[in-house]
Design a protein around this motif. Sequence first.
Motif, mmCIF file in Angstrom:
data_model
loop_
_atom_site.group_PDB
_atom_site.id
_atom_site.type_symbol
_atom_site.label_atom_id
_atom_site.label_comp_id
_atom_site.label_asym_id
_atom_site.label_seq_id
_atom_site.Cartn_x
_atom_site.Cartn_y
_atom_site.Cartn_z
ATOM 1 N N VAL A 114 -10.799 -60.032 -60.696
ATOM 2 C CA VAL A 114 -9.115 -60.149 -60.357
ATOM 3 C C VAL A 114 -9.208 -61.281 -59.825
ATOM 4 C CG1 VAL A 114 -7.071 -58.953 -59.390
ATOM 5 C CG2 VAL A 114 -9.041 -57.504 -60.098
ATOM 6 N N THR A 115 -8.307 -62.266 -60.095
ATOM 7 C CA THR A 115 -7.750 -63.598 -59.539
ATOM 8 C C THR A 115 -6.442 -63.666 -59.225
ATOM 9 O OG1 THR A 115 -9.727 -64.470 -61.201
ATOM 10 C CG2 THR A 115 -8.371 -65.972 -59.774
ATOM 11 N N THR A 116 -6.321 -64.098 -58.015
ATOM 12 C CA THR A 116 -4.936 -64.486 -57.623
ATOM 13 C C THR A 116 -4.458 -65.860 -58.365
ATOM 14 O OG1 THR A 116 -5.653 -63.435 -55.284
ATOM 15 C CG2 THR A 116 -3.523 -64.682 -55.439
ATOM 16 N N PHE A 117 -3.105 -65.919 -58.491
ATOM 17 C CA PHE A 117 -2.655 -67.036 -59.345
ATOM 18 C C PHE A 117 -2.915 -68.132 -58.556
ATOM 19 C CE2 PHE A 117 1.152 -64.213 -60.844
ATOM 20 C CZ PHE A 117 0.462 -63.639 -61.802
ATOM 21 N N ARG A 118 -3.454 -69.157 -59.087
ATOM 22 C CA ARG A 118 -4.030 -70.589 -58.558
ATOM 23 C C ARG A 118 -2.847 -71.696 -58.635
ATOM 24 N NH1 ARG A 118 -10.374 -71.352 -59.668
ATOM 25 N NH2 ARG A 118 -9.986 -72.936 -58.036
ATOM 26 N N GLY A 119 -2.588 -72.542 -57.726
ATOM 27 C CA GLY A 119 -1.683 -73.515 -57.760
ATOM 28 C C GLY A 119 -2.256 -74.802 -58.597
ATOM 29 N N THR A 120 -1.545 -75.684 -58.997
ATOM 30 C CA THR A 120 -1.866 -76.642 -59.741
ATOM 31 C C THR A 120 -2.926 -77.670 -58.853
ATOM 32 O OG1 THR A 120 0.278 -77.592 -59.709
ATOM 33 C CG2 THR A 120 -0.155 -76.663 -61.672
ATOM 34 N N THR A 121 -3.634 -78.645 -59.535
ATOM 35 C CA THR A 121 -4.278 -79.368 -58.822
ATOM 36 C C THR A 121 -3.636 -80.552 -58.391
ATOM 37 O OG1 THR A 121 -5.865 -79.025 -60.718
ATOM 38 C CG2 THR A 121 -6.403 -80.929 -59.132
ATOM 39 N N SER A 122 -3.710 -80.474 -57.070
ATOM 40 C CA SER A 122 -2.728 -81.518 -56.351
ATOM 41 C C SER A 122 -3.180 -82.884 -56.472
ATOM 42 C CB SER A 122 -2.431 -80.968 -54.949
ATOM 43 O OG SER A 122 -3.685 -81.457 -54.210
#
Length: 476
Positions: A114-122
Amino acid sequence: MIKKLIRKILGTKSKAARDPNTPVVLGPEGHGIDPRLLSNNAVRVTSTLQEAGYEAFVVGGAVRDLLLGVKPKDFDIATNATPEQVKRLFRRAFIIGKRFQIVHVMFGQDLLEVTTFRGTTSANAPKDEHGRVLRDNTFGSQAEDAERRDFTINAMYYNPANQQVLDYHGGIEDIRAKTLRIIGVPEARYREDPVRMLRVVRFAAKLKFTIEPETGAPIKVMAPLINNVPAARVFDEMLKLLMSGHALACLQQLRKEGLHHGLLPLLDVVLEQPLGFKFVTLALESTDSRIHAGKTVSPGFLFASLLWHQVLEKWTAYRASGEQTIPALHLAADDVLDSQTEKLALQRKIGTDMRDIWSMQPRFERRTGKAPHKLLEHLRFRAGYDFLLLRCASGEIDAEIGDWWTAFYEGDEITREELIASASAPREGGGGGSTGTGGAAKRKRGPRRGGRNRGGRGGEDGNADNAAPVHDGGAE
Ligand code: ATP
Ligand code: MG
């Protein structure tokens, strides 16, 4: 024209007009997923999260496989709940990973990630000098999570509760057109993470998808970037590739893309030699057919096969320089394992298995006295014997030795004694010793075998069935 029609039917927007923040939503009639292909535990996890007020979806490869009508081998779940929040909802849940934490939820033997939504690569994420992203561990929205996934077909979300598929990047269209397309600018995505180039090869070969031209174009030039990736990660991806059930197709695709150079040093050289090529081909065919039959495959056996002709070459060289047969083999094995450990981060256990399989080989030549019985008791006999059959099938050594061991292995005590007696009897043309002659295996006796008049296992033109070794050994 046809594309337009498909878009119309599916209600998807054209590529240019697609807004990566708004997904195309498809109901059951639009995507046609058979809910029976879903695992109960995946539904358990998503519904538990949803009942607690979070968003939760099946994501990634599982959605891709469901859309292709294939039963997924595992299910990944994506959610907006944090790892701590996920953990609290399940009895057996473990937070793993230091940098980006994910949760392993267990039901008996079944494990769901189960993975939490990840942000885009900054833009200011730390990178190495080649542009590879080193750390990038922020949570994000679902749209951001979709954008940082690798391929359009791997970036869809399925909600079992309302049976809707959310598609941010035209994955449905690409699935229907059997196209593998990377999300975003290909060069930038390979630079961030060069392993994605290996994933292109794996998915194209496994799914029999066409690589979209812009996705494929930079690979040949960017291939050397894989050398900067930590060896353990390359190894994990190589193992996935070799265990995909399409190892042979993957290897051919790797060569086509020019990606095989840095991965298994000298593999290209091995594949250029007819005997080496035949040996590796037979080994991979057998691995693929085992995977398709739902059997286990031992990584040790696999890598022992891939690197055998390198060992053979060095073994011959050490013997030519005056070493005895057995010590020469150990020295050759050391050399090969040392050079590969650097590149591939072969785990210690796999290295030990490989060495066991290799060092058993000369013992198959001793077919007198108590030696065969002793070898039969070896913990890894089965793997060593299967390896021997591969060597016979590839034409490296005389098939007679493989046939003898098959009869010995399968025979009762009386048969075994007879076999030992027959092996002890003097033979025309001198004793055994057909091992380790390197590429130029010379047969000491008997006519050259033609595929024509050989039945049973290990024929020179043996198909995957009669040449397939059954290497249960070491599969954990
Ligand atoms: P398989 O069925 O072979 O496991 P998979 O697509 O599930 O295929 P995984 O390696 O299990 O492959 O990865 C799960 C998902 O994580 C992928 O579908 C993709 O969305 C995402 N992913 C994995 N590796 C990367 C990567 N290097 N870059 C971007 N996204 C990735
Ligand atoms: Mg997966």
